[in-house]
Design an enzyme around this catalytic site. Structure first.
Site, PDB file in Angstrom:
ATOM      1  N   TYR A  52      -7.545  43.398  42.129  1.00  0.00           N
ATOM      2  CA  TYR A  52      -7.886  43.811  40.760  1.00  0.00           C
ATOM      3  C   TYR A  52      -6.608  44.047  39.975  1.00  0.00           C
ATOM      4  O   TYR A  52      -5.689  44.703  40.477  1.00  0.00           O
ATOM      5  CB  TYR A  52      -8.721  45.104  40.780  1.00  0.00           C
ATOM      6  N   GLU A  54      -6.659  44.679  36.183  1.00  0.00           N
ATOM      7  CA  GLU A  54      -7.002  44.837  34.761  1.00  0.00           C
ATOM      8  C   GLU A  54      -5.778  45.254  33.957  1.00  0.00           C
ATOM      9  O   GLU A  54      -5.000  46.120  34.388  1.00  0.00           O
ATOM     10  CB  GLU A  54      -8.122  45.879  34.602  1.00  0.00           C
ATOM     11  N   ASP A 198      -9.492  23.861  19.252  1.00  0.00           N
ATOM     12  CA  ASP A 198      -9.990  23.906  20.631  1.00  0.00           C
ATOM     13  C   ASP A 198      -9.558  22.590  21.266  1.00  0.00           C
ATOM     14  O   ASP A 198     -10.190  21.550  21.074  1.00  0.00           O
ATOM     15  CB  ASP A 198     -11.519  24.051  20.599  1.00  0.00           C
ATOM     16  N   THR A 224      -9.468  24.831  27.912  1.00  0.00           N
ATOM     17  CA  THR A 224      -9.706  24.986  29.334  1.00  0.00           C
ATOM     18  C   THR A 224      -8.476  24.453  30.056  1.00  0.00           C
ATOM     19  O   THR A 224      -7.613  23.801  29.451  1.00  0.00           O
ATOM     20  CB  THR A 224     -10.947  24.181  29.784  1.00  0.00           C
ATOM     21  N   LYS A 227      -9.467  20.171  32.628  1.00  0.00           N
ATOM     22  CA  LYS A 227      -9.862  18.826  32.187  1.00  0.00           C
ATOM     23  C   LYS A 227      -8.640  17.893  32.318  1.00  0.00           C
ATOM     24  O   LYS A 227      -8.181  17.679  33.436  1.00  0.00           O
ATOM     25  CB  LYS A 227     -10.424  18.890  30.761  1.00  0.00           C
ATOM     26  N   ARG A 233     -10.379  25.520  37.390  1.00  0.00           N
ATOM     27  CA  ARG A 233     -11.389  25.854  36.377  1.00  0.00           C
ATOM     28  C   ARG A 233     -10.983  27.167  35.710  1.00  0.00           C
ATOM     29  O   ARG A 233     -10.750  28.181  36.376  1.00  0.00           O
ATOM     30  CB  ARG A 233     -12.739  26.004  37.089  1.00  0.00           C
TER      31      ARG A 233
END
Ligand code: DSN
Length: 414
Positions: A52, A54, A198, A224, A227, A233
């Site tokens: 973790y 954060e 985008d 992203t 691609k 991903r």
């Protein structure tokens, strides 16, 4: 690692092994998919998934984040250098979340956005009424010219003047031509709007110098990472420095909790790969392969939307063969070719049927195919489309597709 999984959970191991075979045996023409390298896969599957973290590097809410800090700092530094941007956030888990955070960073719910119509190449998050974007913000949309099937920049300007958006969004999921970012900037400036790009589909082409960069023109850029960029991903947000704090707080704590440090490590690896001369050659080959494939399909009698392509994808209008997009997708799949049905501009058929198929070359190019191989691929596509409904003919093509495909190594697969 794989042996351990096979012993402990044979059902999941079998599904993964089956997808390795599928990815090897079939020709993947889904324009938004690709093959990540072994190094990217290794980082994605690393123990960093256990942590973790954060917050952001140097400002975490948990102890033990020194390695997470190192990884995220490397990812940020590499992507800033790769795209020559002032600021980057590498935590968004997906493209939709990156877009949501970019809107939160720049707008107040109820504000106006001008985006590209989904059925003419845009994305759900560019204002579809069934998506958070269309529910939280007031959208107007632009599309393409009926004849040329290229973005109608004059209509973008006219709509922007009338609608007075706070933000203009460009970037697409099914647009085969170069996007004139300078023209979008001009329009945004004229109406006092911010400009968001985008670039999810074309990020790898931009990184590799095969598509003009939006960086000089955009206030905020989302993408992203899986691609054309060939990473894991995930997603990212690039911005000018004055917007960076707002972007960071829009991602965490506003929208996401703990970042996926294993995915961020894999993003860093991919950014490193994308900075190499080999990746520049790859990006150029993706485009030359797309042009070769579109040319061969045209010669074979298929209509390509807008007459061709400048990037990694093309839209094929299969209505001229009296087929729907769904029928063409099914025939291609039966022949071992994976692609998706897609609306073409002014499509009379609904989104679950459509009149088109979207074909992209990023994945085939990652397997080492070149322009000469595109003739062979086009031959399979034409034969499959003309064999729709003929199961034995499709099965015969499938056998030949498999023999052809297996000659090309799939990155990340031993
Ligand atoms: N699903 C992606 C595509 O296929 O283009 C867009 O998010």
């Amino acid at each position: 690692m794989v042996e351990m999984l096979a012993r402990q959970d044979p059902e999941i191991a079998a599904a993964i092994a089956s997808d390795v075979r599928r990815q090897t045996d079939e020709l993947n023409l889904i324009a938004s998919e690709n093959y990540a390298s072994s190094a990217v896969l290794e980082a994605t599957g690393s123990v960093l998934t256990n942590k973790y973290a954060e917050g952001y590097p140097g400002r975490r809410y948990y102890a033990g984040c020194e390695n997470a800090d190192a990884v995220e700092t490397l990812a940020i530094d590499r992507v800033k250098e790769l795209f020559a941007v002032e600021a980057a956030n590498v935590q968004p888990h997906s493209g939709s979340q990156a877009n949501m955070a970019a809107y939160f960073a720049t707008l107040t719910p109820g504000d106006r956005i001008l985006g590209m119509q989904l059925d003419q190449g845009g994305h759900l998050t560019h204002g579809s009424p069934v998506n958070f974007s269309g529910k939280l913000y007031e959208f107007a949309s632009y599309g393409v010219l009926r004849e040329e099937e290229t973005i109608d920049y004059d209509a973008v300007a006219t709509t922007a003047r009338e609608f007075k958006p706070a933000l203009i969004v460009t970037g697409a999921t099914a647009y085969p031509r170069l996007i004139d970012f300078a023209r979008f900037r001009e329009i945004a400036d004229e109406v006092g709007a911010l400009l968001m790009v985008d670039m999810a589909h074309i990020a790898g082409l931009i990184a590799g110098g095969a598509h003009p960069s939006p960086v000089p023109y955009a206030d905020v850029i989302t993408s992203t990472t899986h691609k054309t960029l060939r990473g894991p991903r995930g997603a990212m947000i690039l911005s000018r420095r004055p917007l960076a704090r707002k972007v960071n707080s829009a991602v965490f704590p506003n929208m996401q909790g703990g970042p996926m440090i294993h995915a961020i490590a894999a993003k860093a690896v991919a950014f490193g790969e994308a900075a190499t001369p080999e990746f520049r050659s790859y990006a150029a080959a993706v485009v030359s392969n797309a042009k070769a494939l579109a040319g061969a399909l045209t010669t074979g009698g298929l209509r390509i939307v807008s007459g061709g392509t400048d990037n990694h994808l093309m839209l094929v209008d299969v209505s001229t063969r009296d087929l729907t997009g769904q029928e063409a997708e099914d025939a291609l799949r039966a022949a071992g070719i994976v692609a998706n049905k897609n609306a073409i501009p002014f499509d009379p058929l609904p989104p679950r049927v459509t009149s088109g198929v979207r074909l992209g070359t990023p994945a085939l190019t990652s397997r080492g195919m070149g322009a000469g191989d595109m003739d062979t691929v086009a031959g399979f596509i034409l034969e499959a489309i003309d064999s729709t409904g003929n199961d034995s003919a499709l099965a015969s093509i499938r056998g030949r597709v498999q023999r052809f495909a297996c000659d090309f190594h799939v990155p990340g697969v031993d």
